[in-house]
Scaffold this motif. Sequence first.
Motif, mmCIF file in Angstrom:
data_model
loop_
_atom_site.group_PDB
_atom_site.id
_atom_site.type_symbol
_atom_site.label_atom_id
_atom_site.label_comp_id
_atom_site.label_asym_id
_atom_site.label_seq_id
_atom_site.Cartn_x
_atom_site.Cartn_y
_atom_site.Cartn_z
ATOM 1 N N VAL A 1 0.984 -1.101 0.010
ATOM 2 C CA VAL A 1 0.101 0.055 0.023
ATOM 3 C C VAL A 1 1.066 1.307 0.119
ATOM 4 O O VAL A 1 0.568 2.007 -0.695
ATOM 5 N N VAL A 2 1.950 1.377 0.745
ATOM 6 C CA VAL A 2 2.867 2.334 0.912
ATOM 7 C C VAL A 2 4.060 2.099 -0.108
ATOM 8 O O VAL A 2 4.721 1.130 -0.021
ATOM 9 N N GLN A 3 4.122 2.881 -1.014
ATOM 10 C CA GLN A 3 5.355 2.838 -1.919
ATOM 11 C C GLN A 3 6.205 4.122 -1.949
ATOM 12 O O GLN A 3 5.796 5.268 -1.815
ATOM 13 N N PRO A 4 7.494 3.797 -2.205
ATOM 14 C CA PRO A 4 8.664 5.096 -2.505
ATOM 15 C C PRO A 4 8.059 5.838 -3.344
ATOM 16 O O PRO A 4 7.871 5.448 -4.680
ATOM 17 N N MET B 1 -1.980 10.631 -2.305
ATOM 18 C CA MET B 1 -1.845 10.863 -0.989
ATOM 19 C C MET B 1 -0.416 10.636 -0.745
ATOM 20 O O MET B 1 0.158 9.636 -1.041
ATOM 21 N N ARG B 2 0.183 11.818 -0.323
ATOM 22 C CA ARG B 2 1.581 11.704 -0.105
ATOM 23 C C ARG B 2 2.111 11.699 1.397
ATOM 24 O O ARG B 2 1.120 12.430 2.046
ATOM 25 N N VAL B 3 2.993 10.927 1.704
ATOM 26 C CA VAL B 3 3.275 10.888 3.245
ATOM 27 C C VAL B 3 4.969 10.702 3.194
ATOM 28 O O VAL B 3 5.664 10.348 2.635
ATOM 29 N N LYS B 4 5.357 11.225 4.438
ATOM 30 C CA LYS B 4 6.737 11.193 4.641
ATOM 31 C C LYS B 4 6.979 10.249 5.779
ATOM 32 O O LYS B 4 6.078 10.259 6.834
ATOM 33 N N ASP B 5 8.068 9.327 5.877
ATOM 34 C CA ASP B 5 8.290 8.377 7.058
ATOM 35 C C ASP B 5 8.984 9.247 8.076
ATOM 36 O O ASP B 5 9.479 10.381 7.905
ATOM 37 N N ARG B 6 9.419 8.537 9.166
ATOM 38 C CA ARG B 6 10.012 9.249 10.078
ATOM 39 C C ARG B 6 11.335 10.054 9.867
ATOM 40 O O ARG B 6 11.915 10.698 10.608
ATOM 41 N N ARG C 1 11.717 10.713 4.140
ATOM 42 C CA ARG C 1 11.810 10.283 2.991
ATOM 43 C C ARG C 1 10.068 10.162 2.591
ATOM 44 O O ARG C 1 9.209 10.016 3.185
ATOM 45 N N PHE D 1 6.856 8.966 0.393
ATOM 46 C CA PHE D 1 6.119 7.999 0.036
ATOM 47 C C PHE D 1 4.796 8.313 -0.425
ATOM 48 O O PHE D 1 4.327 9.282 -0.200
ATOM 49 N N ILE E 1 0.687 6.594 -0.779
ATOM 50 C CA ILE E 1 -0.531 5.676 -0.333
ATOM 51 C C ILE E 1 -0.987 5.363 -1.880
ATOM 52 O O ILE E 1 -1.449 6.012 -2.721
ATOM 53 N N LEU F 1 10.535 -3.702 -1.625
ATOM 54 C CA LEU F 1 10.298 -2.394 -2.406
ATOM 55 C C LEU F 1 11.157 -1.133 -1.610
ATOM 56 O O LEU F 1 11.422 -0.310 -2.512
ATOM 57 N N MET G 1 2.425 6.512 11.585
ATOM 58 C CA MET G 1 2.676 6.944 10.523
ATOM 59 C C MET G 1 1.433 8.062 10.203
ATOM 60 O O MET G 1 0.393 7.536 10.151
ATOM 61 N N ARG G 2 1.980 9.414 10.091
ATOM 62 C CA ARG G 2 0.903 10.633 10.074
ATOM 63 C C ARG G 2 0.777 11.147 8.575
ATOM 64 O O ARG G 2 1.801 11.177 7.871
ATOM 65 N N VAL G 3 -0.590 11.270 8.094
ATOM 66 C CA VAL G 3 -0.583 11.798 6.681
ATOM 67 C C VAL G 3 -1.559 12.990 6.871
ATOM 68 O O VAL G 3 -2.511 12.779 7.525
ATOM 69 N N PHE H 1 0.648 -0.514 9.128
ATOM 70 C CA PHE H 1 2.076 -0.036 9.075
ATOM 71 C C PHE H 1 2.742 0.489 10.404
ATOM 72 O O PHE H 1 2.169 1.156 11.081
ATOM 73 N N ASP I 1 5.975 2.527 11.485
ATOM 74 C CA ASP I 1 7.210 3.199 10.912
ATOM 75 C C ASP I 1 8.328 2.757 11.848
ATOM 76 O O ASP I 1 8.889 3.821 12.519
ATOM 77 N N ARG J 1 7.809 -2.770 8.092
ATOM 78 C CA ARG J 1 7.049 -1.497 8.447
ATOM 79 C C ARG J 1 5.658 -1.908 7.846
ATOM 80 O O ARG J 1 4.657 -1.705 8.810
ATOM 81 N N GLU J 2 5.463 -2.406 6.717
ATOM 82 C CA GLU J 2 4.234 -2.652 6.344
ATOM 83 C C GLU J 2 3.820 -4.110 6.479
ATOM 84 O O GLU J 2 4.887 -5.128 6.010
#
Lengths: 577, 577
Positions: free
Chosen positions: A73-76, A94-99, A102, A104, A106, B35, B94-96, B139, B141, B153-154
């Motif tokens: 589901v979560v892709q770089p 939908m864009r998201v940053k990891d800790r 970086r 990613f 959805i 991935l 993981m927050r978005v 997920f 993180d 993570r996932e």
Amino acid sequence: MRASRFFISTLKEAPADAEIVSHQLMMRAGMIKRLGSGIYTYMPMGLRVIRKVEAIVRDEMNRAGAVELLMPVVQPAELWQETGRWQKYGAELMRVKDRHGRDFIIQPTSEEVITDIARTEIKSYRQLPVNFYHVQTKFRDERRPRFGLMRGREFTMKDAYSFDRDAASMKVSYQIMYDAYIRIFTRFGLEFRPVAADNGAIGGSGSHEFHVIADTGEDAIVYCPTSDYAANMEAAEAAPITLPRAAPTLALTKTATPGKAKCEDVAALLAVPLNQTVKSIVLTVEKEVDGKLDKQVWLLLLRGDHDLNEVKAGKVPGLADYRFSTEAEIVEWFGTPPGYLGPINTVKPVHVVADLSVAPMSDFICGANEADFHFTGANWGRDLPEPVTFDLRNVVAGDASPDGKGVLAIQRGIEVGHVFQLGTRYSEDMKATFLDENGKPQLLQMGCYGIGVTRILGAAIEQNFDAKGIVWPVSIAPFEVVLCPMGYDRNEAVKTAADNLLAGLLEAGVDAILDDRGERPGAMFADWELIGVPHRIVIGDRGLKDGKLEYQGRQETAATAVDLTGIIAFIRARLPA
Amino acid sequence: MRASRFFISTLKEAPADAEIVSHQLMMRAGMIKRLGSGIYTYMPMGLRVIRKVEAIVRDEMNRAGAVELLMPVVQPAELWQETGRWQKYGAELMRVKDRHGRDFIIQPTSEEVITDIARTEIKSYRQLPVNFYHVQTKFRDERRPRFGLMRGREFTMKDAYSFDRDAASMKVSYQIMYDAYIRIFTRFGLEFRPVAADNGAIGGSGSHEFHVIADTGEDAIVYCPTSDYAANMEAAEAAPITLPRAAPTLALTKTATPGKAKCEDVAALLAVPLNQTVKSIVLTVEKEVDGKLDKQVWLLLLRGDHDLNEVKAGKVPGLADYRFSTEAEIVEWFGTPPGYLGPINTVKPVHVVADLSVAPMSDFICGANEADFHFTGANWGRDLPEPVTFDLRNVVAGDASPDGKGVLAIQRGIEVGHVFQLGTRYSEDMKATFLDENGKPQLLQMGCYGIGVTRILGAAIEQNFDAKGIVWPVSIAPFEVVLCPMGYDRNEAVKTAADNLLAGLLEAGVDAILDDRGERPGAMFADWELIGVPHRIVIGDRGLKDGKLEYQGRQETAATAVDLTGIIAFIRARLPA
């Protein structure tokens, strides 16, 4: 299954935000529960339908030789940057940053990830063709989620991706998927239609949408009842009108049409048919040339009774990046407000393009580029140059079919599947190659194939409901049969018969539920009619004494007495093999 | 299944980042594909194992009366704010933000969402008990994802949530789940152990972890071979030592121990057993009192051969929010570096707490609070006050079992399941109530129950592998049987026999794959040994002439000749019923 061990939760009223019948009925039947805008929990009753849809999809995908895997589901973001979609996809992604900061996304779809897998896993032509699919949660951050599962943000999609050595082989893989889709939608028990579709920005050579037919459908789909021709409105071609143009009979005359800015009003004022008028649509194309903004104005001419097809307009050479001109731009360029524009006597230079159906017109009416005036008696060649023509309009019912085999009809559809010949759109950007017989690297030829699994539920209901509730096709109904005992908790004979019948049906492979909740008959029947279980068997004390049960199909108006001894065979005969 | 229609991709070497055997073998067998950090595609071969795990989980959850639904991956922050976990969960959550800037999370677990469902759907005690579960993508993180599916993570988790009317009924629901977990892990064919666990910050009254036993396991688990006692290291109680304390025989003596900062070194220098020494661990507790920071220093005393149990330390009244003191803090408070600390003659006031096993010591050795010196001959009551004692240490093999029925043993485990009595932890924050018989609102009593579906794969491999590859238990193997024909593409008799046998096995419900890729025997055998299919049948021309096939179990060293006519029964006898 026993209702007491399941979770049934029905509502008399749908919530106010449920605008369409499928959304209302799914909420009332306790199939889904809203968690947030466009985000739903699939409740036990709804999940059963989803699982049946998925099972049919998997069965036919496997039969067609596709291989199931599961992509994340979560892709770089990196992969999406390789294809440029990180930049182009817009706010729906939908864009998201990891800790670690970086980027990613959805996933709304998985072309990038599968192409990344292919470019490392597929080394040789001997591994081709191959078709991977998964059934996975998707997310699209819709601007205005609505209609329950029809336009949600989180949803389940089956997406498949074929890889081939050349375009001819890719077309074979495409056809195999097309045929599998026909089987899938047939097995769903839904009325559907595959239609040719526009490949749009993706390019490539072919695409079909699969629509579930429903009066409430968002899309107009076009078909020829006497041939195989079918296309969505964007892609449906208007056949050229082959009648010769009549000779002019009227002089060009500037005619007062005060306050009549619409073709309909002008035609009414002048007492002529609407198809004698020509409407003018103004488009702007802006390009940077040597650091300066070059602005072109285009005038598109359509018959007064026709509508512009915006996709077709974009295919006119030079119009790929058009936008509609603003009213201020129109006044500046034409010296007159919209409603009185036309191709004759324009103040500044405009590119004039006419729809195919405008070229054969004579003595037509168009705006005079002066407020409150139109020209009547306009004629090509005499009053203005012969037109440059393109297919620019939406077809209308009654148009000739482009295959020459009849006339077109239009119906409403809900898009639930899409098959696509991608060609090298992704393999080129991501350098996904294999080695051919000569050891030379070649780009993989791809196709992609989607089915909106959760959307199927909405579409099926839009097509199949009545005043009492949902009318599921049996193959995707949450249960095939419901047993409604009269007095399960207080009549031993009824209880025993119901328990035995449930056991017998389960044994015979029938997906049956026994309503042992102790509800009164009226409430019990209303629940199951709302939920839409196709077959109902009532077990009552009186009938049992005669060895009889009452059967009633979901849309039948009366019950049938059936012998207790023959009831399982009776039900089996009404179920898919 | 035919290998030519499947996707098989094996590697000779595992990638360098695969540190543990399960990660290496899953990569080599083509079960997963990386991935991104901690994010994997489940390739067709791996997905088959996941599906088998899921099927067993679903089967037993349904049998236990749990009802499946599906909660969303993307969840609104508001619910997580209601329980305070939005603030407390930390960087693993993981927050978005969506396009409108609203906060969401990608779910690591679903207590909030299910409690939200329960508070609206469960109105009456008549609807209780109920247990909802889903199998969904999660997920987390992780700061340092590693070990393939073991700390990704996932991942996929089955999480169930029970709702009850009171604590007694909640314990019944808990036991039903506990029993279902026993059946699930038994059906997986894995050696496992349920152990009592600490409820931690969540509170509540009971919790068990389910561990797959493997030498490479991250966790130490404690059990008593002669009783039912089992607990994880955090929770395992040290039984008090009941022997009376011996009378002092030595005088308290400040003894030079230059450069000996560790108990081991001091014991060696002084030629005494390690269990005659006492180590001192310094903790700091800071609290704001009336706007000022109040700092307490605690000294925890453990026997030199024991290790601190950090969870137990946190349960000492006053130590709930402890942290380890820094070296600077120690020097400031004790006037001496770590390694020479002790409870006697401290410069500033410290709270001294001793482990249960320290209290019965006499003539012991501890730091003298002066660099390069220890006290020998220290004795409670004489040289320092009688100690305040708590259970502070990790148990060790050979300790008395706290149930008094033997001595403890320790083995390594991999946590793959966790059942939890939550009580009203979530229902209180979220005001999730139902109406009891008297129409009075009562808080729902909850339990939650997780199984790490994808983690099971890693754990199963850590427990079951050899030099050739994976050794799957048959119930979760990607295929039960592989057919290896010798010369499928060139020997008609072999091809016919292989095709017929495949059809016969599939007909008999055996999950068989026919390797029709045309690989040479050595490569073919190596692939399937690496992949870990439990049963192999070789179909060769020579054997066929005598009506024989060759059977070999994955871990057998030699093949057995089996009559062609009896092969299906032979295989069926080796599979789960």
